[in-house]
Enzyme design. Structure first.
Site, PDB file in Angstrom:
ATOM      1  N   SER A   1      -3.901   2.254  -0.347  1.00  0.00           N
ATOM      2  CA  SER A   1      -4.644   2.529   0.887  1.00  0.00           C
ATOM      3  C   SER A   1      -4.130   1.581   2.114  1.00  0.00           C
ATOM      4  O   SER A   1      -4.426   1.585   3.373  1.00  0.00           O
ATOM      5  CB  SER A   1      -6.091   2.004   0.741  1.00  0.00           C
ATOM      6  OG  SER A   1      -6.971   2.936   0.041  1.00  0.00           O
TER       7      SER A   1
ATOM      8  N   TYR B   1      -0.852  12.941   1.816  1.00  0.00           N
ATOM      9  CA  TYR B   1      -1.721  11.944   1.633  1.00  0.00           C
ATOM     10  C   TYR B   1      -1.521  11.286   0.393  1.00  0.00           C
ATOM     11  O   TYR B   1      -1.278   9.860   0.087  1.00  0.00           O
ATOM     12  CB  TYR B   1      -3.098  12.329   1.690  1.00  0.00           C
ATOM     13  CG  TYR B   1      -3.888  11.067   1.392  1.00  0.00           C
ATOM     14  CD1 TYR B   1      -4.075   9.942   2.171  1.00  0.00           C
ATOM     15  CD2 TYR B   1      -4.896  10.962   0.096  1.00  0.00           C
ATOM     16  CE1 TYR B   1      -5.108   8.793   2.153  1.00  0.00           C
ATOM     17  CE2 TYR B   1      -5.679   9.943  -0.144  1.00  0.00           C
ATOM     18  CZ  TYR B   1      -5.769   8.784   0.808  1.00  0.00           C
ATOM     19  OH  TYR B   1      -6.581   7.828   0.676  1.00  0.00           O
TER      20      TYR B   1
ATOM     21  N   LYS C   1      -2.774   3.667   5.204  1.00  0.00           N
ATOM     22  CA  LYS C   1      -3.730   4.079   6.127  1.00  0.00           C
ATOM     23  C   LYS C   1      -3.545   3.318   7.365  1.00  0.00           C
ATOM     24  O   LYS C   1      -3.773   3.951   8.475  1.00  0.00           O
ATOM     25  CB  LYS C   1      -5.108   3.861   5.668  1.00  0.00           C
ATOM     26  CG  LYS C   1      -5.374   4.522   4.391  1.00  0.00           C
ATOM     27  CD  LYS C   1      -6.998   4.303   3.777  1.00  0.00           C
ATOM     28  CE  LYS C   1      -7.187   5.165   2.449  1.00  0.00           C
ATOM     29  NZ  LYS C   1      -8.393   4.576   2.045  1.00  0.00           N
TER      30      LYS C   1
ATOM     31  N   TYR D   1     -12.705  -2.455   2.523  1.00  0.00           N
ATOM     32  CA  TYR D   1     -13.600  -1.634   1.969  1.00  0.00           C
ATOM     33  C   TYR D   1     -15.181  -2.325   2.336  1.00  0.00           C
ATOM     34  O   TYR D   1     -15.249  -2.758   3.233  1.00  0.00           O
ATOM     35  CB  TYR D   1     -13.289  -1.455   0.577  1.00  0.00           C
ATOM     36  CG  TYR D   1     -12.079  -0.874  -0.108  1.00  0.00           C
ATOM     37  CD1 TYR D   1     -11.517   0.080   0.629  1.00  0.00           C
ATOM     38  CD2 TYR D   1     -11.343  -1.571  -1.065  1.00  0.00           C
ATOM     39  CE1 TYR D   1     -10.066   0.554   0.140  1.00  0.00           C
ATOM     40  CE2 TYR D   1     -10.036  -0.988  -1.487  1.00  0.00           C
ATOM     41  CZ  TYR D   1      -9.386   0.047  -0.689  1.00  0.00           C
ATOM     42  OH  TYR D   1      -8.202   0.446  -1.203  1.00  0.00           O
TER      43      TYR D   1
ATOM     44  N   VAL E   1      -5.759   0.000  -4.116  1.00  0.00           N
ATOM     45  CA  VAL E   1      -5.821  -0.231  -5.318  1.00  0.00           C
ATOM     46  C   VAL E   1      -4.896  -0.351  -6.155  1.00  0.00           C
ATOM     47  O   VAL E   1      -5.028  -0.641  -7.334  1.00  0.00           O
ATOM     48  CB  VAL E   1      -6.859   1.099  -5.911  1.00  0.00           C
ATOM     49  CG1 VAL E   1      -8.189   0.957  -5.398  1.00  0.00           C
ATOM     50  CG2 VAL E   1      -5.899   2.263  -5.738  1.00  0.00           C
TER      51      VAL E   1
END
Length: 305
Positions: free
Chosen positions: A61, A189, A64, A241, A259
């Site tokens: 992530s 992705y 992103k 998160y 993660v």
């Protein structure tokens, strides 16, 4: 500085016993949960390292942040935020609940999986390969590491087991949030999440954002100061998160976790930080990495608040 970093690694390594490596992507489960490393790089060109800073892991992530930057550069804010919101969710990063229950049915922010998939769908290119190459080349420029590549095992593992992400993507196409070939969008992705890095690479991404979108080593201005600020703001509000509020209070710097065990930290106008510790807490953040960042922020008074 390196003495301090070493001390913080030793202090927080015991935290790793309280976490667990991610296993829902089978290839991630092979990581050593006791690994813990950090790199800090500053605008004077210093690079400080400690612990398992040279262990390779995948961005997950953390990617992103730069995919959002590229989508904003390609499309402008108005188009991106027509399809993706700007608000924290309070839900886990892979939750599908609010996609169906809120109106209009758009992801609440670009840092959760649904939002990041929508963002990736807006990256320009003739096909999946071209879109991914543009993104990968951005990461190479920002880090100064021309060797960056994907971890094929992680990529294939994500692609094989990414059914929840598929469900979100097909739902978003159904309601008009994303357009085009869903499998191609997901392929980009999964690949961006599988880019292999170490703490030095992550710290350099942080330094680039701390330096308002300019790569310090080459002086190349890759994005606008405004877009860099948008990315950092999302890192503060949504980057950890559904622990982002707590992290803002206890650490107080823009950060984005993945993660794979990495955490990207930004101290605006000063430094970039890369942390790695694959043992995760219940919310998907590196448990040892969080501890190291909290202690480092307290020691050096890094909080932006």
């Amino acid at each position: 500085m390196e003495e301090l970093l070493q001390k913080l690694i030793i202090k927080n390594r015991e935290l790793t016993q309280k976490g667990e490596v991610a296993s829902y992507i089978p290839a991630l489960a092979k990581a050593n949960p006791q690994n813990l490393g950090i790199c800090v790089t500053d605008l004077d060109g210093n690079i400080y390292k400690a612990g398992d800073y040279d262990k390779k892991f995948t961005l997950q992530s953390i990617s992103k942040t730069i995919s959002l930057m590229l989508a904003l550069m390609d499309n402008g804010e108005e188009k991106v935020f027509e399809r993706v919101g700007m608000e924290p969710t309070g839900d886990p990063f892979n939750s599908i609940v609010k996609l169906e229950t809120i109106r209009p049915s758009k992801p609440l922010n670009p840092m959760i999986n649904a939002g990041a998939i929508a963002v990736t769908s807006m990256i320009k290119g003739e096909n999946a390969d071209e879109k991914f190459e543009r993104l990968l080349n951005l990461f190479r420029k920002i880090t100064g590491n021309k060797e960056l590549e994907i971890d094929s095992e992680i990529y294939l593992s994500e692609k094989k087991t990414g059914d929840r992400n598929r469900a979100m993507a097909y739902f978003m196409r159904d309601v008009g949030i994303i357009e085009g070939n869903v499998e191609e969008i997901l392929d980009v992705y999964f690949r961006q999440c599988s880019i292999k890095v170490d703490c030095i690479d992550i710290a350099k991404i942080g330094l680039f954002l701390a330096n308002k979108g300019v790569v310090p080593d080459t002086k190349e201005k890759i994005t606008t100061e405004h877009i860099a600020r948008v990315v950092k703001t999302f890192m503060v509000t949504c980057g950890m998160y559904n622990a982002s509020g707590e992290f803002a209070i206890k650490v107080g710097i823009p950060a984005k976790s993945g993660v794979g065990g990495g955490i990207l930290g930004v101290v605006p106008h000063k430094m970039g930080i890369g942390v790695y510790g694959p043992a995760l807490d219940k919310k998907g953040n590196s448990i040892g990495g969080y501890g190291v960042l909290r202690d480092l922020s307290n020691e050096l008074n890094l909080s932006i608040f």
